[in-house]
Design a protein around this motif. Structure first.
Motif, PDB file in Angstrom:
ATOM      1  N   ASN A 192     -46.763  19.715 -54.790  1.00 28.34           N
ATOM      2  CA  ASN A 192     -46.194  18.367 -54.931  1.00 28.34           C
ATOM      3  C   ASN A 192     -45.790  17.745 -53.605  1.00 28.34           C
ATOM      4  N   ARG A 193     -45.905  18.509 -52.523  1.00 28.45           N
ATOM      5  CA  ARG A 193     -45.315  18.055 -51.254  1.00 28.45           C
ATOM      6  C   ARG A 193     -45.995  16.810 -50.703  1.00 28.45           C
ATOM      7  N   GLY A 194     -47.310  16.736 -50.859  1.00 30.57           N
ATOM      8  CA  GLY A 194     -48.010  15.545 -50.385  1.00 30.57           C
ATOM      9  C   GLY A 194     -47.514  14.292 -51.082  1.00 30.57           C
ATOM     10  N   PHE A 195     -47.282  14.402 -52.393  1.00 31.70           N
ATOM     11  CA  PHE A 195     -46.789  13.247 -53.147  1.00 31.70           C
ATOM     12  C   PHE A 195     -45.370  12.895 -52.738  1.00 31.70           C
ATOM     13  N   MET A 196     -44.522  13.916 -52.503  1.00 32.91           N
ATOM     14  CA  MET A 196     -43.142  13.643 -52.112  1.00 32.91           C
ATOM     15  C   MET A 196     -43.068  13.033 -50.711  1.00 32.91           C
ATOM     16  N   LEU A 197     -43.941  13.475 -49.815  1.00 33.01           N
ATOM     17  CA  LEU A 197     -44.001  12.852 -48.486  1.00 33.01           C
ATOM     18  C   LEU A 197     -44.420  11.393 -48.598  1.00 33.01           C
ATOM     19  N   ILE A 466     -49.660  18.895 -44.590  1.00 25.59           N
ATOM     20  CA  ILE A 466     -49.860  19.930 -45.588  1.00 25.59           C
ATOM     21  C   ILE A 466     -50.557  21.129 -44.969  1.00 25.59           C
ATOM     22  N   ALA A 467     -51.495  20.892 -44.049  1.00 26.88           N
ATOM     23  CA  ALA A 467     -52.235  21.990 -43.418  1.00 26.88           C
ATOM     24  C   ALA A 467     -51.304  22.927 -42.661  1.00 26.88           C
ATOM     25  N   VAL A 468     -50.406  22.374 -41.817  1.00 24.76           N
ATOM     26  CA  VAL A 468     -49.536  23.255 -41.037  1.00 24.76           C
ATOM     27  C   VAL A 468     -48.540  23.976 -41.940  1.00 24.76           C
ATOM     28  N   MET A 469     -48.077  23.319 -43.003  1.00 24.13           N
ATOM     29  CA  MET A 469     -47.104  23.962 -43.889  1.00 24.13           C
ATOM     30  C   MET A 469     -47.757  24.990 -44.793  1.00 24.13           C
TER      31      MET A 469
END
Length: 591
Positions: A192-197, A466-469
């Motif tokens: 979900n991180r991409g959406f939250m960013l 997202i790639a680095v995380m």
């Protein structure tokens, strides 16, 4: 907007051992493979036993807070982004008028070189603060620095003071953005991180309509100084609630026994020495000074008597290069605690994402440094209209990033978006501007290219983060985000230096060539002040000469930006095709 909340299960309690001054973090940083074995080794939601104190504190915090507090945190982050976006957009429009007020319009790009460098390199120091002392503490330091920078900009009396204020401001601004990104990484699942960013970046969609009219109103009314002064009051007021929310829940975790305080046993002086080596101050000074001295000649060489052959120009490049070499030698052979996490940089996904971030900022600052001036002088737009056009990237990238976040959540992968969409469209949009950003162009073509660029940027920014995380464990998220931020800021400084070098090398030469005889005596004032440039009516020989000189400088800026962006293909192809679905990277109640 509803925030997707994951199911929360009460874990077995495991206390966090908090040291007031913890020991050096000299463990080698690990990189998580595509399968993330550490994330699947157990369903236990216990606090990470091998993480640093700051990571343990945030995991303890997310264990005890309620769903309403999680939602309140994201609302608070959204408000902070809104205020910062409004201030940053307004400040960008005011900067040419600030430098022009000191008869130094040509230094518009130069004022951001050193601030970009310090702002980026300081993120690794900030990452250590977040991991060792805690997220809220690092966050408040950045708020303080940004506020000091705004106060200095409001009170500046020369371009040197303004440049110094930019250092404080951008260290604070970039630091706030960085710490909020770490908060999001701490409190959201990877899928979900991409959406939250994308959600917390959405204020840029609204501020695009505010910053232009606000800048014009300030210039026509109370002046740019009060523009910065107002935000020096608003910024800390809007930032404090989030600090108190995290601090409250951290204290709640302490009361529940999830955090145990232990004394370090060090004296004050021992603590000073300890943190001097822990934060690797020597490397920080060498890197900052080296990059600054090496890049500064690109901005000032045209002011020297012999240009690139001038002794000052040559000395700056040589000493800058020596300091950079010294920084890497120090890190490799002498540093007790390394500033740069080399083990993480050896991962091709992390390095590819960091290099992509640097390339994107290099090309952006090359073609964007004098863009707002070009819109006003060449296309004859007012400040409000200029704000609308220059902010197309902000509104378009933030709008499209929602779709990118949804696509990542749905497919579980991100590499394909960057490879097949983001990079090709970025190259296309900048390449088209080589032809369209000329005096005889129509505004519609500029807007078309800006929209293409915005959609591509929205995809690449989300994918690179997202790639680095995804390539690192939770305890290293702050470090890899800091590395990505450092590469971005150094790239921005390089881009600003190249832009200033092209501008100071091309624009005054072409201006002298094109100006009619009656205006040759005003060459210096025309070159140094955007207000003088705008004072000549459209259609007059002098204004036409100024517009043609702008076109020549802009053409070479865009050629350089297009060529550099081609390297982005190599960066994204190097990524591992990591599947982010079903990874439990963080602990506690998260989005």
């Amino acid at each position: 907007m509803r925030i997707p909340i994951g199911r929360f299960t009460v874990p077995p309690e495991q206390p966090v051992v908090e040291e007031k001054t913890p020991s050096p973090s000299d463990k080698e940083a690990g990189v998580v493979s595509e399968q993330h074995p550490s994330d699947h080794e157990s369903d236990n939601d216990a606090i990470s036993s091998d993480a640093q104190a700051g990571v343990k504190k945030i995991e303890a915090t997310t264990k005890v807070w309620s769903k309403s507090h999680l939602i309140a945190a994201y609302i608070g982050i959204w408000i902070i982004y809104f205020v910062d976006a409004m201030q940053q957009g307004t400040g960008t429009l005011l900067t040419p008028y600030v430098t022009s007020s000191f008869q130094e319009h040509s230094l518009t790009a130069t004022t951001s070189v050193f601030s970009s460098l310090i702002g980026g390199i300081s993120k690794l120091t900030l990452a250590k603060i977040l991991d060792i002392w805690g997220r809220p503490q690092g966050y408040m330091i950045t708020v303080l620095l940004m506020t000091v920078g705004l106060i200095m900009m409001a009170a500046c009396q020369n371009v040197q003071t303004y440049a110094a204020a930019q250092v404080f401001y951008w260290v604070g601004y970039n630091g706030i953005s960085y710490t909020l990104s770490v908060f999001i990484a701490d409190t959201s699942s990877l899928k979900n991180r991409g959406f939250m960013l994308a959600f917390v970046s959405s204020p840029y969609i609204a501020t695009v309509w505010i910053t232009g009219p606000m800048a014009q109103s300030l210039l026509q009314g109370i002046g740019f100084r009060w523009g910065f002064g107002i935000f020096s009051i608003i910024t800390p007021i809007m930032c404090l609630p989030l600090f108190f929310l995290f601090t409250y829940n951290y204290q709640k975790a302490k009361k529940q026994g999830l955090v145990v305080i232990e004394k370090s046993g060090r004296t004050f002086w021992q603590s000073v020495v300890h943190y001097f080596w822990e934060f690797d101050v020597i490397c920080l000074i060498l890197l900052s000074g080296g990059f600054a001295l090496f890049l500064l000649p690109f901005s000032i060489y045209s002011y020297q008597a012999y240009g690139w052959r001038d002794p000052l120009t040559i000395c700056l490049i040589i000493f800058g290069g020596l300091l950079l070499i010294g920084a890497f030698v120090w890190e490799a052979y002498f540093a007790p605690v390394q500033f740069l996490p080399w083990s993480l940089l050896r991962d091709r996904t992390v390095m590819g994402a960091c290099c992509l971030a640097a390339i994107l900022f290099v090309e952006y600052y090359i073609w964007n440094s004098y863009f707002t001036s070009w819109l006003q002088v060449v296309l004859n737009l007012n400040v409000t209209q200029t704000g609308y056009v220059s902010n197309i990237y902000s509104i378009g990238s933030c709008f499209f990033s929602f779709f990118v976040g949804i696509a990542i959540r749905w497919t579980g992968r991100f590499k394909w978006i960057a490879v097949y969409f983001g990079v090709p469209l970025t190259i296309l949009s900048i390449g088209l501007l080589i032809h369209f950003r000329q005096p005889d162009t129509h505004l519609g073509y500029i807007i078309m290219c800006e929209i293409f660029y915005a959609f591509a940027g929205g995809a690449l920014v989300i994918c690179e983060q997202i790639a680095v995380m995804a390539a690192a464990a939770h305890q290293h998220v702050a470090v890899v985000l800091a590395m990505e931020g450092m590469f971005s800021s150094v790239g921005g400084a390089i881009g600003s230096s190249i832009a200033a070098g092209i501008w100071t090398g091309v624009f005054p030469v072409k201006l002298a060539e094109y100006l009619p005889a009656e205006s040759q005596g005003d060459l210096a004032s025309i070159y140094g002040d955007i207000n003088v440039q705008l004072s000549y009516p459209i259609g007059s020989p002098t204004r036409t000469a100024i517009m043609d000189a702008y076109g020549e400088a802009q053409k070479w800026m865009l050629v350089g930006a297009t060529a550099i962006t081609g390297l982005a293909i190599i960066c994204v192809v190097a990524w591992r095709d990591i599947k982010v679905k079903d990874f439990k990277q963080v602990k506690g109640l998260v989005a």
